[in-house]
Design a protein around this motif. Sequence first.
Motif, short mmCIF file in Angstrom:
data_model
loop_
_atom_site.label_atom_id
_atom_site.label_comp_id
_atom_site.label_asym_id
_atom_site.label_seq_id
_atom_site.Cartn_x
_atom_site.Cartn_y
_atom_site.Cartn_z
N ASP A 93 31.54 40.90 36.79
CA ASP A 93 32.52 41.98 37.02
C ASP A 93 33.73 41.89 36.11
N HIS A 94 34.15 40.69 35.77
CA HIS A 94 35.32 40.52 34.89
C HIS A 94 35.05 40.96 33.46
N GLU A 95 33.77 41.07 33.07
CA GLU A 95 33.40 41.49 31.71
C GLU A 95 33.06 42.97 31.62
N ILE A 96 32.72 43.59 32.74
CA ILE A 96 32.19 44.95 32.74
C ILE A 96 33.30 45.97 32.50
N ALA A 97 33.10 46.79 31.46
CA ALA A 97 34.09 47.81 31.10
C ALA A 97 33.87 49.10 31.87
N ALA A 98 32.63 49.35 32.30
CA ALA A 98 32.30 50.58 33.03
C ALA A 98 30.92 50.40 33.66
N ARG A 115 37.92 49.88 36.86
CA ARG A 115 37.42 50.53 35.65
C ARG A 115 36.46 51.67 36.03
N PRO A 116 36.05 52.49 35.06
CA PRO A 116 35.22 53.66 35.39
C PRO A 116 33.89 53.31 36.04
N ALA A 169 32.16 43.60 21.85
CA ALA A 169 31.66 44.92 22.26
C ALA A 169 31.88 45.11 23.76
N PRO A 170 32.22 46.33 24.17
CA PRO A 170 32.33 46.59 25.61
C PRO A 170 30.99 46.36 26.29
N LEU A 171 31.04 45.96 27.54
CA LEU A 171 29.83 45.73 28.33
C LEU A 171 29.78 46.76 29.45
N VAL A 172 28.65 47.46 29.56
CA VAL A 172 28.47 48.49 30.59
C VAL A 172 27.29 48.09 31.46
N LEU A 173 27.50 48.15 32.75
CA LEU A 173 26.44 47.94 33.72
C LEU A 173 25.76 49.28 33.96
N GLU A 230 26.94 59.30 27.16
CA GLU A 230 27.93 59.88 26.24
C GLU A 230 29.31 59.89 26.88
N LEU A 231 29.39 60.20 28.17
CA LEU A 231 30.67 60.19 28.87
C LEU A 231 31.28 58.79 28.84
N VAL A 232 30.49 57.77 29.11
CA VAL A 232 31.01 56.40 29.07
C VAL A 232 31.47 56.04 27.66
N ALA A 233 30.70 56.40 26.67
CA ALA A 233 31.10 56.11 25.28
C ALA A 233 32.44 56.78 24.97
N ASP A 234 32.60 58.02 25.40
CA ASP A 234 33.87 58.72 25.19
C ASP A 234 35.02 58.03 25.92
N LEU A 235 34.79 57.65 27.17
CA LEU A 235 35.83 56.99 27.95
C LEU A 235 36.24 55.65 27.32
N LEU A 236 35.26 54.88 26.86
CA LEU A 236 35.58 53.58 26.30
C LEU A 236 36.22 53.68 24.92
N SER A 237 35.90 54.73 24.18
CA SER A 237 36.53 54.89 22.88
C SER A 237 37.98 55.36 23.02
N ALA A 238 38.30 55.98 24.16
CA ALA A 238 39.67 56.46 24.39
C ALA A 238 40.57 55.36 24.92
#
Length: 127
Positions: free
Chosen positions: A54-59, A87-88, A10-14, A118-126
Amino acid sequence: MTSNTSNNSAPLVLIADDLPEVIRNWESVLGEYGIEVVKATTIRQLCEVFFARDHEIAAIILDGCIPGDSPNTIPFVHIARDVGFMRPIIAASSSGMYREWMVRAGCSHQAPKEQAAELVADLLSAS
């Protein structure tokens, strides 16, 4: 600061905000998309979590002021970009003016707090 790591794919978001209800909302919305989170409620926690993972964080979803009423997270944006985090980073301050300043400092996107997850979810799904 807490981490959910039940699914390594799963993506990881801070997520960083000083208001517990905002953290809970972002965590809930992101969880609906299967996105894991790590949390920070102070600048110190933000830096600790970022440099540890930081190496794991997707956004990153970043409030402008943690805590307080002045945009004290702008130096973090500069640091993150200076160390190569490309990344974002979502500027998610309640203040539109602070979000604008954060984008000028290096945030890739901006959104009001209630739209940031929701914006992050959209960005990561794209991606």
